[in-house]
Each structure stands twice: as C-alpha cells, then as structure tokens.
Design a protein around this motif. Structure first.
Motif, PDB file in Angstrom:
ATOM      1  N   UNK A 123      20.265  26.598  35.388  1.00  0.00           N
ATOM      2  CA  UNK A 123      19.614  27.724  34.713  1.00  0.00           C
ATOM      3  C   UNK A 123      18.267  27.307  34.123  1.00  0.00           C
ATOM      4  N   UNK A 124      18.035  26.011  33.981  1.00  0.00           N
ATOM      5  CA  UNK A 124      16.772  25.502  33.451  1.00  0.00           C
ATOM      6  C   UNK A 124      16.694  24.030  33.784  1.00  0.00           C
ATOM      7  N   UNK A 157      22.019  18.425  35.211  1.00  0.00           N
ATOM      8  CA  UNK A 157      22.703  17.201  35.641  1.00  0.00           C
ATOM      9  C   UNK A 157      23.913  17.523  36.514  1.00  0.00           C
ATOM     10  N   UNK A 158      24.377  18.765  36.488  1.00  0.00           N
ATOM     11  CA  UNK A 158      25.482  19.157  37.367  1.00  0.00           C
ATOM     12  C   UNK A 158      24.989  20.070  38.489  1.00  0.00           C
ATOM     13  N   UNK A 159      24.258  21.102  38.105  1.00  0.00           N
ATOM     14  CA  UNK A 159      23.879  22.103  39.099  1.00  0.00           C
ATOM     15  C   UNK A 159      22.579  21.781  39.830  1.00  0.00           C
ATOM     16  N   UNK A 214      14.858  16.302  38.345  1.00  0.00           N
ATOM     17  CA  UNK A 214      13.923  16.321  39.487  1.00  0.00           C
ATOM     18  C   UNK A 214      14.152  17.548  40.368  1.00  0.00           C
ATOM     19  N   UNK A 215      15.364  17.742  40.904  1.00  0.00           N
ATOM     20  CA  UNK A 215      15.579  18.957  41.705  1.00  0.00           C
ATOM     21  C   UNK A 215      15.425  20.239  40.888  1.00  0.00           C
ATOM     22  N   UNK A 216      15.834  20.211  39.618  1.00  0.00           N
ATOM     23  CA  UNK A 216      15.717  21.429  38.807  1.00  0.00           C
ATOM     24  C   UNK A 216      14.248  21.791  38.590  1.00  0.00           C
ATOM     25  N   UNK A 266      29.143  21.974  25.844  1.00  0.00           N
ATOM     26  CA  UNK A 266      30.009  22.794  26.691  1.00  0.00           C
ATOM     27  C   UNK A 266      29.183  23.679  27.628  1.00  0.00           C
ATOM     28  N   UNK A 267      29.883  24.359  28.511  1.00  0.00           N
ATOM     29  CA  UNK A 267      29.265  25.197  29.553  1.00  0.00           C
ATOM     30  C   UNK A 267      28.213  24.394  30.318  1.00  0.00           C
TER      31      UNK A 267
END
Ligand SMILES: Cc1ncc(COP(=O)(O)O)c(C=O)c1O
Lengths: 494, 441
Positions: free
Chosen positions: B317-318, B310-312, A178-180, B303-304
C-alpha cells in the motif's frame, strides 16, 4: 498499586490512569481581552478523551515503558541491514541547540545562513564520500530517497524522449522498499535471480537488459553482505543497454573510504543517515535518506537544494527538478547529527569505520559459520547471513534462535531476510562494538546451539524474562485492536 | 601503536591483529579483494576531524548565524507552528531506550515503543474524532498525499480533485507522489462540481489563507459524487473546532509538529493519518495492535503487515519503511502532559490572541485583514508594501514577520499567532507595522 494485569509492570494505558481534574501542566493565563467566538456550528461538540494525569505520572509512565525496550545504549544490537551503531550523545546536544531546533522553515534565507551552510557542507561531504556530486538531503528516509531517485531516472529519460524505459530490474535479494518504490514510480519490476555464490547472475542480466530498462537497482554490498565482484561489468551492461544504475546505499557503512559508488559506474544512490551516519533510529524513525546523483542528473534533483554564491547560501530549485517530495527541507534535525558525525571523524575516521565494520563482521562469520551454516562462504563486508538449516532440522528455527538470544540480553539479528536464504539470520555487528562483545555473542550462539540438543524448550519458550513472552500476532491481525476504547474490558482474556 | 581517529571505535591495533589472525588473513586488504583494485581506498577530500570541544564550537557558531525565534518575536506559520514544549517532553524523548532502538520487529524487546505507538494511535483518534489511525507518516503533506492514493485504491478511480484553497505546496507534493501512477489531479473551486470519476475531494482546514472550511459540506459534496473526503487539518485547532470525524470525513491527515515537536527548520516532523474503520486494511504505514502473549498477558505488536513493502513488495500500500516513531513519542508525551483541559486551553489561547492581533492590525492605516471567513490562529493581511520589504524592516526590530504570500495574493502576508506570542510581542508587531507603513520622508 492496582495493576489489572498479572506481572510486575503496570501496563495500564494513560486513560486507564486518568482522574478527572488532574493536570500535568499549568498553562499561562490569557493576556489579551477575550475575543468573540465563532458561530457555534463551527465548534467541536464532543471532547477529545485525552488523559488527565499528573506530571509525575507522565514521567513515570514513559520511563517505565522505556525500560521495556532493548536499545543500542543498553544492548548489543546486531540487526543486519540496519547498522545499529553507537549514536554519539554530542550529536543530540547539537541538534537541540536553540539556533538549530528553534528556527522556522519559512524564515527568509538571510536569517538562516548557519543552517543553510550546514546543509551545503553536508551535501558536499556526502557527494565526496560517494563520488556522486549531485546531492539533495531532502528525502525523509531511505524509501523516499529511492522514490526520488527513480523519479529522477524517469524525468531524465522523458526529457530525452526515451519513454519506453519502464522496467526496474533488481536482484531477488532486494529489500522490499526497492520494488515498492519502483511500482510507485510506475515501473514494472523484473526480478533477477542471484547465482549460487550470491552474486548477480551476469548472463541473466545481459539477457534482461534492453531498451525497456530504466534502472537496475542494486544494493551494494548486497543484502547478503557481499561485494559484487563483477560490479564494473554489471554497470557497463546496463549503460550499454542505455539504462541507469541505482545503488541502494543502505549498506554504505561498508564502503566509506573503501570505494566510491560514482567510480563504479552508479548514476543514482540513496544513503540512510540513520544507519551509516550514526543518527539514532528512534524506535522507527525519523531518518533521512539523501538522494545522490551524477553531475548529468543533478538538474533533476528534488526541491530544495542549497546553493552557494560567494559566502551566501540559499534554498534553490534545480532547473529540471522532479519537484517537492515533502513539506520543507528534509529532516533537518537528523542532518545536524550527521554533520556532527562527519566533522568528528573526518576522512581517516571514515575509512576506520568501514574497516572495523568489515573486520568485526568477518570475525563473527569465521567463528560461527561451521556451526550455523553461512549463505555465502567467502569474505563478507559489514554483515554476514547465516542459514541455520541444520538447526531447523532439529526443530529450532531462526525465530527460536533469535528469541533465545533475547534471554542473553542480545537483540536478535534480522530474520528471514534476504528472502533467498533459508532461515536467514543476518548479523551486522558494526564498528562500534568491542572484541569482547563479539566474543560474548559468539559464545552465546554456541551455547544456544548446544541447548538445541540438550534442552530445546529453552528455545521454543524463549524469551523468558521479558515483560511479554511471544505475542499472538496472528490474532492481532485477524481481529485488529488498534486504539484505546473507554468500554474496553481490562482483563486480557476478552 | 596508532590510535583511532574516531572516538566511536573501540578496537585497537592489538584487537584487530588478533581478529585478523582468527579470520585467517593478514590485513584488511585481504577482505576487500572483490572490490576493483583501481578504485580501492580512494582519497576523500573532507575537512580534518575535530575534537568534541572544537566540534561543539563550530556548530554553535553556525547556530549563532541563525535568527532564532525566541530571541526574535516570530509570527510565521503556514504549515509549521511555534508552541510551548513542556520540559517533560524533552526529558522523555532524550531517553536512550526510546532514542536508540530500532523499529519494533521483535515485540518482546520493544514493548516500550509499541505501547507508546498504541497510545499515539489512540490519541489521534480522540483528537480527530476518527475511528482508526496508523502509527505515523513522514510528515503532514506526505500523509495528505498518501491519503489521496489510498482513496484511489479504495474507489478504484484515478482522478483526484483538490480544492483550490489547499496550500499549493501540498499540491506539489501530491503531484510528486501521484505522477507515475496514471492518476489525474484536478484543482477545483468551492462552486465547481467534482469530476464524475473522482476518487476523492481533498481539502485543508484551516485553508492556505487560514480560513476554517465547512468540512461537513465538503464531505457531503464528495460523497454525493461517489468520492471520498480526504482532509488535512491543523491538530491544535481541534481543541476548539469541529473534527473531521464529526464531519464524516473518510481519511483525515495532519501535520503533527504543532503538538510538542520543535520547529527544527522543517523537520523531522510526523504525519498523522486516520480513517474510517472500514478502510483500515488500505492504510499505508505501520500499525500497532493490542494482543496477548503465551501467558495471556496484554502486549502490543506491529499488525496488518501484509499491506507493507517487506511482505507485499511491489503491491504494497506504500513504500514507507522507517517512519517517525520518535516524533510520535514527542507528540504522545505532549498530549499526555497538557491533557484533556490543556488541549482545549492551548487552542483557546491561540484563538483569542490571534483575533486580538487581527483586530488591531485591521485598524492600521494601509493594512486590511482579508480572511475569507472565520479563522483559528492564522489570518491574511493585505499590506501597503511588499511583504518582503516589511519583513526586512521588522527584522531590524527583532521581529520575524508573517509568511510572504505575495505569489498568490497582492501584498499578502499570512500572520500566525499562538500561545507563545505575548501581548507585548503582538503590540510591538502592531506598532512596528504601523511605523513601516508610513511613507518615509
Ligand atoms: C537494504 C535496504 N534498503 C532500503 C531500506 C529502506 O530504508 P528506510 O527504512 O529508511 O526507508 C532499508 C532499511 O530498512 C534497507 O535495509
């Protein structure tokens, strides 16, 4: 067998099995005269180091790999927010009919009337199920449906000259896409706290909704598995402020024939066919994330949609379309499966799905909330979120509990999501599981709870019998090793 | 007792009664009290449920209304390609352990999916000559667009230059992806200079008309303006032609469909995404890495992940989450079974057959092959009549003609010939085109 790694399964990569001169397929001979080659400067000088393996080796390799997966076909898979329900086999057969799997996306409309009719019917059916009649099946997954929906919102306000609307409001329990998606759509993300019951904080929403609000993105039921009791007030607050309300329909499995999003005041939604509509998840896609909108917003839908004149169907660009979000007409193979699902169960079956999903989730919630703690102590919809903080205090984290479930042949729940629940374990049983399976899950969870006191290492070392024990994800990220290299040392300790 | 309508729901009335009692409620109604009463349990106007027998009949009837390549000779390409799919590929992809598993968030029970993904990444690096690849994107065009967005992140520039020979469809998708990010898109010709502040030069090889681009010269042009080179390539062509890696391309993308994936009316497909190692932490999408477990055995994991939504969240980045793992499995199995020599041979079969066809069509009165240079398996033909008219006539002869390009080139038709087009099919096409061109009396 010459296995370079300890353990029973030969984990060598294809290129580590490759023997020069082996082939896996006999290709046909050239049946036209050889033609002049282009100038050598255009030609590839190195060789793609693809494997040279026999056909049986290919089959055995992939078959062996497949046995290292848990799957819906073999395991209970109560992965919250993912709706891991049974994927009907007949749907696979339908998607692979030559008249479906074999047709080219550039064929003239008159040669693909069956495919276009299927798309048109599914557009109509999803519009009916959600009460949002403007439907484009094109988006390739939920996140692309979200982005499409947000582009529609932006285009709508732009047309009205209302260009100051640059905020996407969303609760702190929102899924990461959602935020992305909102930031991709150039919107500023403003997060709204949830109240102590896990509901939208209505007072906070009133304070935040204003002339800068473009959309309020709400997952319904919420990612806590709860139906928002103030939903009519909420959609009204946003509309009064001039904004639009977006439903993340990833959790639609709770609402089929139970309530329509359109009736509640939602303007835009997406639905994940790879969840609610039983299409297989394939180990991470492909999916399909149709975007659904009110009649007012339908002219802004992405291109193409299918329209009908009499008995003729055609690919169409809506008048004020936001454009193309992918190469062709969406995940058609996935749409065939979803169509087969809708036709197999009809309106009555839809309501059965959600009723059974809700009963199953509440059965688990009631059985386990005393021992494991529950994020919100009231009736849930299709999933519930446990918060095993007491277990954490004894040294067993949500991760440990999850990994121990694997030893019992059960796929772990979604862990540590939503972010607002400490030690979250999100359990979504779905409607396709038997009471017996749920009873066994409940018994296993209770057993694990006992093990936390009696033999905690059983949890810390879990899983035990899988091809790999816990993996070192930290070093994987620190020193990324992302492809086969010929010079690679085959021992694991390098 | 009533039975369920849905054959996919196991619990009976008796089960439900026991469960509702355990929950402590009388009926389902007591579990949905948060839903506004006026809107609860709406009627759904759907057609009645079908038995499996009737369902199969209905969908088979829909399928039979389509003209299916195979029954028809087919010469369409332009982004989706018909190739032979070995039987092994279909058999592997049908395995429920692959088909019905989720994204591998729990690596211990997803080593099958993860090791396949690692093979997939490795194979993409091999065929493109690039240093690293991710585990797949939605499709080729979205991978191309995400490549441009990545170039903007890396260079911190906000202008994207696109070569005018790129398929306009790809530009439309790029526009949809870049529209709200303050990014400027400029379409330029081969002779034009890049804008000063260009983040990248985007090009496609073969281009929209089938012509092979000089990717090395284009990469050089981008680099000399401080921009990155972002390419979209046809993966089958890489069995013969220079790779983006050899040409110093920074970000290479491709539509993976040609490698073992059914046409399926446009999807699901898989986008291939590769780049130079230096840029790997800016890649979109899932990435699978090799690591070890607590017993020091090799295993694989996502990885990365700190790049990801879900984290950032809003700084990811997408926004991509569910992608196309199963289509990646199709491609991986396909490349495994055709192997090192088959990969080259498929490209050569396509090349020779397409050039045979183009030479014969070029000799037909009224037709002229208009490729702007060397081509692989697709070429432009200027026809004596509007292509739509020609294609209608071809259909009557059980031939699905080339892609109608008259919107960008006078009476232009893009004809694609692959290894599945037999000489008999090609000769029949040539004969039919000749007949159609003759003025009718
Ligand atoms: C609540 C929610 N929203 C959005 C998504 C994104 O959907 P997709 O993975 O299909 O892009 C998911 C699923 O992962 C989800 O659970």
């Amino acid at each position: 067998m010459n296995a370079p790694y300890p353990g029973e399964i030969d984990r060598r990569l294809l290129n580590e099995r490759s023997v020069s001169g082996r082939i896996g397929l006999q290709l046909q001979e050239l049946d036209v005269p050889e033609q002049a080659l282009p100038e050598p400067g255009l030609l590839r000088t190195d060789e793609a180091r693809l494997p040279e393996v026999s056909q049986q080796e290919v089959v055995r390799y992939f078959t062996t790999l497949s046995t290292m997966n848990f799957s819906i076909d073999a395991n209970f898979y109560p992965l919250g927010s993912c709706t891991m329900k049974y994927n009907p086999k007949v749907n696979e057969e339908m998607a692979f009919l030559p008249g479906m799997a074999g047709i080219h996306p550039h064929q003239p409309d008159e040669t693909v009337q069956g495919a276009l009719q299927l798309i048109w019917e599914l557009q109509r059916d999803l519009g009916e199920i959600t009460g949002l009649p403007g439907v484009c099946l094109g988006p390739l997954a939920g996140a692309q449906g979200e982005y499409s929906g947000l582009m529609i919102a932006r285009a709508y306000f732009e047309e009205r000259g209302d260009i100051g609307r640059i905020v996407a409001l969303m609760p702190d329990s929102a899924h990461g896409t959602n935020p992305a998606s909102a930031s991709m759509a150039g919107l500023e993300v403003v997060t709204l706290p949830s109240d102590s019951e896990g509901n939208v904080d209505v007072e906070a929403l009133k304070a935040l909704a204003d002339e800068r609000t473009c959309v309020f993105m709400l997952t319904l039921p919420s990612t806590l598995g709860l139906f928002e009791p103030n939903i009519l007030e909420i959609t009204n607050i946003i509309h009064e402020a001039g904004g639009l309300v977006y439903a993340d329909g990833a959790n639609l499995n709770a609402l089929l024939g139970i309530v329509k999003l359109g009736d509640l005041g939602f303007d835009i939604a997406h639905s994940n066919l790879h969840k609610t509509f039983s299409t297989p998840h394939g180990g991470g896609g492909p999916g399909a994330g149709p975007v659904l909108v009110s009649e007012t917003l339908a002219p802004f839908l992405p291109t193409p949609v299918v329209s009908r004149d009499g008995h003729t169907y055609r690919l169409d660009a809506p008048d004020k379309s936001v454009g193309r979000v992918n190469g062709f007409h969406g995940s058609f193979g996935v749409l065939v499966r979803a169509y087969a699902y809708v036709r197999a169960i009809g309106a009555e079956g839809m309501r059965e799905v959600s009723e059974n999903a809700i009963i199953n989730a509440n059965y688990i919630r009631t059985a386990l909330s005393d021992e494991f703690g529950i994020a919100a102590d009231r009736a849930c919809m299709h999933e519930c979120v446990f918060s095993p903080q007491a277990q954490k205090a004894k040294g067993a984290t949500a991760l440990d509990i999850s990994k121990r479930l694997i030893d019992y042949g059960i796929h772990p729940p979604t862990m540590y999501f939503p972010l607002i629940v400490p030690e979250a374990l999100m359990v979504e049983p779905t409607e396709t599981e038997t009471k017996d399976t749920l009873d066994r899950f409940i018994a296993v969870m209770r057993q694990i709870n006992k093990e936390i006191s009696s033999d905690p290492d059983l949890l810390h070392d879990a899983p035990h019998d899988t091809p790999n024990t816990r993996l070192d994800e930290a070093s994987a990220a620190r020193k990324p090793y992302l492809r086969w290299q010929p010079e690679q040392n085959l021992t694991a300790s390098d | 007792m009533t039975t369920n309508v849905s054959p996919y729901i196991p619990n009976t009335d008796a089960d439900r009664e026991l469960m509702l009692a355990a929950i402590g409620v009388n009926s389902i109604d007591d579990l949905v009290l948060d839903i506004p009463q006026a809107h609860r349990f709406p009627a759904l106007d759907l057609r009645p449920a079908l038995s499996e027998f009737d369902l199969v009949a209905e969908i088979a009837a829909l399928a039979s209304k389509n003209a299916t390549p195979g029954d028809y000779a087919c010469f369409l390409g332009a982004g989706a390609y018909r190739h032979y799919i070995p039987s092994v590929v279909k058999s592997v992809v049908a395995r429920g352990e692959f088909l019905t598993s989720y994204t591998p968030y729990q690596p211990e029970v997803a080593q099958g999916t993860l090791q396949v993904g690692f093979e997939f990444q490795s194979m993409i690096c091999e065929i493109t000559g690039m240093e690293v690849a991710n585990a797949g994107m939605y499709d080729g065009p979205t991978a191309f667009a995400e490549g441009a967005l990545m170039a903007c992140r890396i260079t911190r520039r906000q202008t994207i230059a696109v070569l005018d020979a790129v398929d306009p469809r790809n530009v439309q998708i790029l526009d949809a992806y870049a529209r709200h990010q303050g990014i400027q898109i400029t379409v330029i010709g081969h002779g034009d200079a890049l804008p000063d502040d260009a983040a990248c030069l985007m090009f496609q090889s073969p281009d929209q008309f089938g012509a092979i681009e000089d990717m090395a010269a284009l990469a050089e042009k981008a680099h000399s303006a401080g921009a990155l080179a972002v390419a979209s390539v046809n993966p089958t062509s890489l069995g013969m032609f220079r790779t983006p890696g050899e040409c110093d391309v920074d970000i290479a993308t491709a539509e993976g469909q040609a490698l073992g994936v059914p046409l399926s009316f446009g999807g699901p497909y898989v986008g291939l995404f590769a780049c130079k190692d230096a840029h790997k932490r800016q890649m979109p999408g899932r990435i699978i890495g090799r690591t070890t477990d607590t017993k020091d055995r090799v295993g694989y994991a996502l990885t990365l992940q700190t790049r990801e939504q879900h984290i950032r969240r809003e700084r990811a980045t997408s926004n991509i989450c569910t992608s196309t793992a199963l289509i990646g499995l199709l491609m991986t199995t396909y490349l495994a079974v055709i192997g090192r020599s088959g990969f080259k041979k498929v490209a050569e079969l396509c090349y020779h057959k397409a050039h045979y066809a183009s030479a014969r069509i070029d000799q037909l009165p009224g037709y002229a092959v208009k490729s702007g240079g060397p081509f692989f398996h697709e070429f432009m033909v200027e026809c004596p009549l509007p292509p739509a008219e020609i294609n209608r006539a071809l259909l009557g002869k059980k031939i699905i003609g080339g892609h109608d390009m008259s919107d960008r080139s006078l009476n232009g038709m893009l004809i694609c010939v692959t290894e599945v087009n037999t000489r008999a099919e090609i000769d029949a096409l040539v004969a039919a085109l000749g007949e159609i061109a003759r003025p009718r009396q």
